[in-house]
Enzyme design. Structure first.
Site, short mmCIF file in Angstrom:
data_model
loop_
_atom_site.label_atom_id
_atom_site.label_comp_id
_atom_site.label_asym_id
_atom_site.label_seq_id
_atom_site.Cartn_x
_atom_site.Cartn_y
_atom_site.Cartn_z
N GLN A 1 -71.52 15.52 118.27
CA GLN A 1 -73.49 15.09 118.97
C GLN A 1 -73.12 13.56 120.28
OE1 GLN A 1 -74.97 14.39 115.49
NE2 GLN A 1 -77.56 14.66 116.53
N PHE A 2 -73.69 13.67 121.02
CA PHE A 2 -73.56 12.70 122.21
C PHE A 2 -74.04 11.37 121.96
CE2 PHE A 2 -76.85 14.71 124.32
CZ PHE A 2 -77.24 14.08 124.97
N THR A 3 -75.76 11.81 121.04
CA THR A 3 -76.61 11.20 120.51
C THR A 3 -76.90 10.17 120.00
OG1 THR A 3 -77.18 12.30 119.14
CG2 THR A 3 -78.53 13.32 121.08
#
Length: 146
Positions: free
Chosen positions: A78-80
């Site tokens: 999850q890059f966020t």
């Protein structure tokens, strides 16, 4: 590198209507990779997740880790999580690792996790995933390693 970990009674990841990863009792871990992260950092994070004591002992104290309770580990990229949210009303994703580098490092992280523990499931890197979970507690922690 950051992870949000949740103690769950069950969790699953679906892509295009198909379940690709699921666990029963255990930890759902969302993993965010930053520019300076490496395989060494990834190993530290996996080791921390596997040994983090978020399950109750006989006295109802958080004193057991996922391995001690025989739980599953569901890893979801999850890059966020790496977004800078300090200013403004739009997240800044500049701190996140580039997708091609992150995909390779996440794959190495998963491989390492599977060498350390047998009950590991994953999502699909870069896919539009539908994640379902029943949070137990609720118990959530933000873990960071350098």
């Amino acid at each position: 590198m950051r992870a949000v970990i949740q103690r769950v009674t069950q969790a699953s990841v679906c892509v295009d209507g198909k379940t690709i990863g699921q666990i029963e009792h255990g930890i759902l871990a969302y993993i965010g990779l930053g520019h300076d992260d490496s395989l060494e950092t990834a190993k530290k994070l996996v080791d921390k997740i596997l040994t983090y004591r978020i399950f109750a002992n006989a006295e109802d104290k958080l004193d057991k880790n996922v391995q001690e309770v025989g739980g599953g580990l569901l890893l979801v990229s999850q890059f966020t999580l790496m977004a800078n949210t300090r200013k403004g009303r739009r997240p800044d994703f500049a701190p996140a690792m580039s997708p091609s580098e992150a995909e390779a490092l996440f794959a190495e992280l998963v491989t390492y996790a599977k060498t350390q523990y047998t009950q590991v499931a994953t999502g699909e890197f870069g896919a539009n995933m539908q994640v379902s979970a029943i949070n137990d507690g609720p118990i959530n922690f933000l873990l960071e390693v350098e």
